[in-house]
Design an enzyme around this catalytic site. Structure first.
Site, PDB file in Angstrom:
ATOM      1  N   HIS A   6       0.796  -1.237   0.000  1.00  0.00           N
ATOM      2  CA  HIS A   6       0.000   0.000   0.000  1.00  0.00           C
ATOM      3  C   HIS A   6       0.822   1.276   0.000  1.00  0.00           C
ATOM      4  O   HIS A   6       0.256   2.363   0.150  1.00  0.00           O
ATOM      5  CB  HIS A   6      -0.941   0.041   1.206  1.00  0.00           C
ATOM      6  CG  HIS A   6      -2.012  -0.991   1.178  1.00  0.00           C
ATOM      7  ND1 HIS A   6      -3.249  -0.777   0.619  1.00  0.00           N
ATOM      8  CD2 HIS A   6      -2.033  -2.257   1.640  1.00  0.00           C
ATOM      9  CE1 HIS A   6      -3.990  -1.871   0.757  1.00  0.00           C
ATOM     10  NE2 HIS A   6      -3.267  -2.788   1.373  1.00  0.00           N
ATOM     11  N   LYS A  43      -8.462  13.981   4.595  1.00  0.00           N
ATOM     12  CA  LYS A  43      -7.603  12.796   4.558  1.00  0.00           C
ATOM     13  C   LYS A  43      -6.593  12.930   5.684  1.00  0.00           C
ATOM     14  O   LYS A  43      -6.496  13.996   6.303  1.00  0.00           O
ATOM     15  CB  LYS A  43      -6.885  12.686   3.215  1.00  0.00           C
ATOM     16  CG  LYS A  43      -6.182  13.994   2.792  1.00  0.00           C
ATOM     17  CD  LYS A  43      -5.518  13.886   1.439  1.00  0.00           C
ATOM     18  CE  LYS A  43      -6.473  13.957   0.271  1.00  0.00           C
ATOM     19  NZ  LYS A  43      -6.539  12.771  -0.548  1.00  0.00           N
ATOM     20  N   ARG A  44      -5.817  11.872   5.976  1.00  0.00           N
ATOM     21  CA  ARG A  44      -4.777  11.992   6.983  1.00  0.00           C
ATOM     22  C   ARG A  44      -3.806  13.111   6.621  1.00  0.00           C
ATOM     23  O   ARG A  44      -3.615  13.432   5.446  1.00  0.00           O
ATOM     24  CB  ARG A  44      -4.027  10.665   7.131  1.00  0.00           C
ATOM     25  CG  ARG A  44      -4.795   9.633   7.911  1.00  0.00           C
ATOM     26  CD  ARG A  44      -5.167  10.135   9.302  1.00  0.00           C
ATOM     27  NE  ARG A  44      -3.988  10.299  10.123  1.00  0.00           N
ATOM     28  CZ  ARG A  44      -3.478   9.353  10.891  1.00  0.00           C
ATOM     29  NH1 ARG A  44      -4.061   8.175  10.971  1.00  0.00           N
ATOM     30  NH2 ARG A  44      -2.407   9.570  11.611  1.00  0.00           N
ATOM     31  N   LYS A  71       0.878  14.490   1.067  1.00  0.00           N
ATOM     32  CA  LYS A  71      -0.476  14.779   0.587  1.00  0.00           C
ATOM     33  C   LYS A  71      -0.659  16.275   0.303  1.00  0.00           C
ATOM     34  O   LYS A  71      -1.629  16.698  -0.291  1.00  0.00           O
ATOM     35  CB  LYS A  71      -1.517  14.286   1.589  1.00  0.00           C
ATOM     36  CG  LYS A  71      -1.555  12.762   1.729  1.00  0.00           C
ATOM     37  CD  LYS A  71      -2.574  12.310   2.765  1.00  0.00           C
ATOM     38  CE  LYS A  71      -2.519  10.831   3.084  1.00  0.00           C
ATOM     39  NZ  LYS A  71      -3.161   9.976   2.049  1.00  0.00           N
ATOM     40  N   THR A 107      -8.500   6.650  -2.046  1.00  0.00           N
ATOM     41  CA  THR A 107      -9.839   6.098  -2.234  1.00  0.00           C
ATOM     42  C   THR A 107     -10.886   7.193  -2.001  1.00  0.00           C
ATOM     43  O   THR A 107     -11.993   7.106  -2.522  1.00  0.00           O
ATOM     44  CB  THR A 107     -10.102   4.915  -1.273  1.00  0.00           C
ATOM     45  OG1 THR A 107      -9.609   5.269   0.028  1.00  0.00           O
ATOM     46  CG2 THR A 107      -9.408   3.658  -1.755  1.00  0.00           C
ATOM     47  N   LYS A 135     -14.671   8.283  -3.808  1.00  0.00           N
ATOM     48  CA  LYS A 135     -15.916   8.613  -3.102  1.00  0.00           C
ATOM     49  C   LYS A 135     -16.465   9.963  -3.572  1.00  0.00           C
ATOM     50  O   LYS A 135     -17.674  10.125  -3.789  1.00  0.00           O
ATOM     51  CB  LYS A 135     -15.674   8.643  -1.579  1.00  0.00           C
ATOM     52  CG  LYS A 135     -15.310   7.277  -1.010  1.00  0.00           C
ATOM     53  CD  LYS A 135     -14.693   7.345   0.386  1.00  0.00           C
ATOM     54  CE  LYS A 135     -13.991   6.021   0.703  1.00  0.00           C
ATOM     55  NZ  LYS A 135     -13.104   6.103   1.885  1.00  0.00           N
TER      56      LYS A 135
HETATM   57  C1  26V Z   1       2.468   5.180   6.832  1.00  0.00           C
HETATM   58  C2  26V Z   1       3.496   6.006   7.164  1.00  0.00           C
HETATM   59  C3  26V Z   1       4.213   5.756   8.407  1.00  0.00           C
HETATM   60  C4  26V Z   1       5.508   6.488   8.460  1.00  0.00           C
HETATM   61  C5  26V Z   1       5.381   7.905   8.005  1.00  0.00           C
HETATM   62  C6  26V Z   1       4.918   7.982   6.593  1.00  0.00           C
HETATM   63  C7  26V Z   1       3.816   7.065   6.310  1.00  0.00           C
HETATM   64  C8  26V Z   1       3.095   7.245   5.171  1.00  0.00           C
HETATM   65  C9  26V Z   1       2.069   6.411   4.860  1.00  0.00           C
HETATM   66  C10 26V Z   1       1.761   5.374   5.692  1.00  0.00           C
HETATM   67  C11 26V Z   1       0.626   4.491   5.352  1.00  0.00           C
HETATM   68  C12 26V Z   1       1.044   3.270   4.644  1.00  0.00           C
HETATM   69  C13 26V Z   1      -0.072   2.354   4.295  1.00  0.00           C
HETATM   70  C14 26V Z   1      -1.321   3.040   3.807  1.00  0.00           C
HETATM   71  O1  26V Z   1      -2.183   3.382   4.567  1.00  0.00           O
HETATM   72  N1  26V Z   1      -1.460   3.190   2.505  1.00  0.00           N
HETATM   73  C15 26V Z   1      -2.646   3.737   1.877  1.00  0.00           C
HETATM   74  O2  26V Z   1      -3.430   2.650   1.407  1.00  0.00           O
HETATM   75  C16 26V Z   1      -4.618   3.074   0.750  1.00  0.00           C
HETATM   76  C17 26V Z   1      -5.404   1.829   0.412  1.00  0.00           C
HETATM   77  O3  26V Z   1      -4.718   1.065  -0.525  1.00  0.00           O
HETATM   78  C18 26V Z   1      -4.265   3.887  -0.473  1.00  0.00           C
HETATM   79  O4  26V Z   1      -5.447   4.327  -1.094  1.00  0.00           O
HETATM   80  C19 26V Z   1      -3.413   5.089  -0.069  1.00  0.00           C
HETATM   81  O5  26V Z   1      -2.994   5.785  -1.220  1.00  0.00           O
HETATM   82  C20 26V Z   1      -2.208   4.622   0.731  1.00  0.00           C
HETATM   83  O6  26V Z   1      -1.478   5.726   1.252  1.00  0.00           O
END
Ligand code: 26V
Length: 798
Positions: free
Chosen positions: A347, A535-536, A541, A643, A647
């Site tokens: 992801h 979003k987060r 982003k 996602t 929506k």
């Molecule tokens: C985690 C972290 C932790 C360290 C700091 C930076 C960072 C950045 C992103 C994440 C999340 C990683 C996993 C995640 O949530 N990915 C998301 O998955 C969604 C479903 O597939 C996708 O639509 C998003 O684009 C993706 O960021």
């Protein structure tokens, strides 16, 4: 009990009296919510048992979706919808003087997820059940979901989330099916006549207790299961002293969901959570399997296990351990079964988000699992050596264990039969860059599954008037087959339909404006463009790009009396990880900007900034249907899919975005005239990162208006202490703007000008909006799940 309105009313009153021992006249809304929830739960129990029996009887292959997060949101409304009893219940309650909406609002969101990854898991469960596919969720029953956010003096403050405070009507505790999970201890090897035997001694034992929640298919009598595991003290623990400490440490395992931040690495409790989920989940699946089958050699033909990112990747060594140590299987056969059972979704390509565990933490906590990972690594590296003899560098880069850490993504690729990305561009980047070495070695494992969202929650439930309007125009075939939304295309030029679509959007905006007024006291103009970024909060982003643009508009309006804009309401919602300093500063900046400009007499009728506190699934359901513009402005190549973009599109918002993630496929569907794109391409970003050549400071010097807004971060323009936004300023100029905010600023401004212009032509705007709705069927998670079922899991309708 839901067959007619009168039958419902009678049963509802009876149920209420049984549950609360008082008359309906004395009822409170939370009690009514509980009563209705309990009725629904009981109503589905028969079909739930039947679904399980059907699956058992016809020996169907089952999928288990392992995820450390399930971001379900509220369940009452979507359960009533999927059961097809919403209208009866609504009408029945109305006659009792009760508003179903108000009852639904009593439910606290099940917020067991951070964002996209967890919400995707929830949409997938809905689609699995609605397609009558035998697929179930496996997760952790966190006592506290993602923290609640309060904004105090513009700053984010976190509070513990309490979704279980009034109980949870949807779950059933199944203590009799508990499983023991072992941590720590030593491994004793015994040498007999046959193979080596491994015994886990002196381990700390934890009891995993399952709580089952029904996952209700849309009008199809399929009820799948989401099984969430809770950690409790074990009855079988050998006497090892301090019992209070043991109890505390045990319960801590399922106490909190971790927020995603880069400091997670090295948190032993997080690793405990991961193994806890995987061990309990797998032992349970194997136990169930062996009730209906004599031996395990056919396991992979009857069971598919999917791991949602690398968090559950220990499923690979754990399944090996169960097959070998508990069932006497040899390595080769166990490996064949394991790799053919497990599939993996990546992801993110952000390197800081890729999981690595130091051996120093891993090995003492999971001694047997570590031995197995070592053996997997050794055999795998031998294979690499055969193919790439002498190429040490490559082998070192591809190894699972190197330099004292275990690389979870490498383990996932090696130990599974399928690796997928979540949008075309993301999968291409995995194949051609981030995981290129692995793609060269395992070319057939890699595939794409573009994400989707459930149109039942995100259109039918969140935007019932739009759903009704669509069905009036094209019939309701699209509900079962969302790609039939394309029948709406001709209506993009139908004056009557356009008027109706306009009315629906207007009413949604009005409803949201009322909610904002109630929550914040701020009055917003429902005729203005609702431009939304929810979003987060992450640097990639680029909420900052959005803010700088608003500051730019504000400056122009102040300085140039000939300058005018279409009235705009910019809406933000975002949680920042508690330890993510920079992200929290961005939240403070948004709130500071809002405070500065919202009451400015010169701009207040043209420009408003709203930050909605505690953004979550239930809020998304009212914000998204009210949006005109969907901001999807990540630095190209960084957002795996997104996602939210889907929506918004499905609710008639037009995307303003970079060519990143699934925006690329949205662009492909709607065509360039119905989306506003800007900015660097992924190739350009990746080339800059590789070869250098970007100098942010030049954009600061050469673009006068950009220079002004950047200076305003630190020159007293905002009434805050001098250093408040210095980190942000430095990120742009001292650290050379890692996410190309300044580079993309100019094209972003121009794209916004085009949005404003297009919006002024209502007819043209409605055409774009309707085309977006009509083309959104491809982004239903029903399409995504059918692809997983056919191409990865090999499961069919039950
Ligand atoms: C985690 C972290 C932790 C360290 C700091 C930076 C960072 C950045 C992103 C994440 C999340 C990683 C996993 C995640 O949530 N990915 C998301 O998955 C969604 C479903 O597939 C996708 O639509 C998003 O684009 C993706 O960021």
């Amino acid at each position: 009990m839901f067959s007619t309105k009168d039958a419902f009313k009678q049963q509802f009153l009876e149920k209420y009296e049984i549950m609360y021992g008082k008359s309906f006249e004395e009822s409170t809304l939370p009690e009514l919510y509980n009563t209705l929830g309990q009725m629904v739960r009981e109503y589905v129990s028969h079909a739930w048992i039947e679904t399980n029996e059907r699956n058992r009887a016809n020996h169907k292959k089952q999928t288990y979706y392992f995820s450390i997060e399930f971001l379900l949101g509220r369940l009452l409304g979507s359960n009533l919808l999927n059961l097809g009893v919403q209208d009866v219940v609504e009408a029945g309650l109305k006659e009792l003087g009760v508003d179903l909406r108000e009852v639904e609002e009593q439910e606290v969101d099940a917020g067991l997820g951070n964002g996209g990854l967890g919400r995707l898991a929830a949409c997938f469960l809905d689609s699995l059940a609605s397609l009558s596919l035998p697929g179930h969720g496996v997760g952790i029953r966190y006592k506290h979901g993602l923290f609640d956010q309060r904004i105090i003096d513009g700053y984010q403050v976190e509070l513990p989330e309490q979704w279980l405070r009034n109980g949870n009507v949807w779950e059933i505790r199944k203590a009799s099916q508990s499983i023991e999970v072992k941590f720590g201890g030593d491994i004793q090897v015994s040498y007999g006549n046959g193979p080596l035997m491994f015994h886990h001694i002196n381990a700390e034992t934890v009891t995993a207790v399952p709580y089952d929640m029904p996952v209700i298919g849309y009008e199809n009598k399929t009820i799948n299961t989401l099984r969430l595991w809770s950690a409790e003290p074990s009855q079988f623990r050998p006497d090892k002293g301090d019992v209070m400490k043991y109890k505390r440490e045990t319960e801590a395992i399922s106490e909190f969901l971790y927020p995603d931040d880069s400091h997670i690495e090295g948190k032993i409790l997080r690793l405990k959570q991961q193994y806890f989920l995987v061990s309990a989940g797998l032992k349970n699946i194997v136990r169930t399997y062996l009730k209906n089958n004599d031996h395990l050699s056919d396991f992979h033909n009857k069971v598919a296990i999917h791991i949602n990112d690398t968090h559950p990747v220990l499923a690979i060594p754990e399944l090996m351990r169960i097959l070998m140590d508990e069932h006497g299987m040899g390595w080769e056969e166990a490996w064949h079964i394991t790799t053919n059972t497990i599939s993996y979704t990546n992801h993110t390509t952000l390197s800081e988000a890729l999981e690595k565990w130091p051996i120093s933490i891993f090995k003492p906590l999971l001694p047997r699992i570590y031995m197995i990972v070592e053996e997997i690594n050794e055999r795998y590296c031998r294979g690499l050596w055969d193919k790439y003899t002498g190429d040490w560098k490559r082998i070192e880069e591809m190894a699972i264990i190197a330099h004292g850490v275990i690389k979870m993504a490498h383990l996932a690729i090696v130990g599974s039969h399928s690796v997928n990305g979540v949008a075309k561009i993301h999968t291409d980047i995995l194949k051609e860059r981030e995981m290129k070495l692995f793609y060269d070695y395992y070319p057939t494992k890699f595939n794409n599954k573009t994400n989707g969202i459930t149109h039942r929650r995100w259109l039918i439930k969140a935007n019932p008037e739009l759903a009704r309007t669509i069905s009036e125009a094209i019939g309701d075939k699209w509900i079962a087959k969302p790609e039939h939304l394309s029948a709406l295309l001709p209506f993009a030029n139908d004056a009557g339909f356009k008027q109706k679509a306009y009315e629906v959007k207007y009413q949604n905006k009005l409803a949201f404006a009322r909610q904002i007024k109630q929550l914040t006291g701020i009055a917003i103009d429902e005729h203005s463009i609702f431009d939304v970024q929810v979003k987060r909060l992450h640097a990639y982003k680029r909420q900052l790009l959005n803010i700088l643009h608003i500051m730019y508009l504000y400056n122009r309006l102040q300085e140039d009396s000939n300058f005018s804009i279409t009235p705009h309401t910019f809406i933000f919602g975002a949680k920042a990880s508690p330890g993510y300093y920079y992200a929290k500063k961005i939240i403070k900046l948004i709130n500071t900007l809002a405070a500065k400009i919202n009451d400015d007499p010169k701009t207040k009728d043209l420009l408003k900034v709203i930050f909605v506190e505690n953004y979550r699934v239930s809020l998304a359901e009212t914000i998204i249907p009210a949006a005109d513009v969907s901001e999807q402005i990540s630095t190209a190549s960084k957002e795996a899919s997104g996602t939210g973009n889907m929506k918004f599109m499905m609710n008639g918002a037009v995307t303003l975005g970079t060519m990143d993630g699934a925006n690329v496929e949205i662009h492909e569907e709607v065509g360039p005239g119905n989306i506003f794109t800007f900015g660097l391409t992924a190739e350009q970003v990746l080339a800059y990162q590789r070869n250098g050549g970007y100098r942010a400071i030049e954009y600061y010097h050469h673009d006068q208006s950009l220079n002004q807004v950047i200076n305003q971060l630190i020159n007293g323009f905002f009434p805050v202490p001098a250093h408040e936004f210095e980190t942000i300023y430095d990120s742009l100029l001292v650290q050379n703007d890692e996410y190309f905010v300044l580079k993309d600023f100019g094209t972003y401004v121009r794209a916004h000008e085009k949005v404003g212009e297009a919006y002024r032509n209502r007819d043209q705007w409605l055409e774009k909006s309707i085309i977006n709705i009509a083309k959104s069927g491809r982004f239903s998670s029903d399409r995504t799940i059918q692809e997983y079922a056919d191409e990865i899991w090999g499961i069919t309708r039950s």
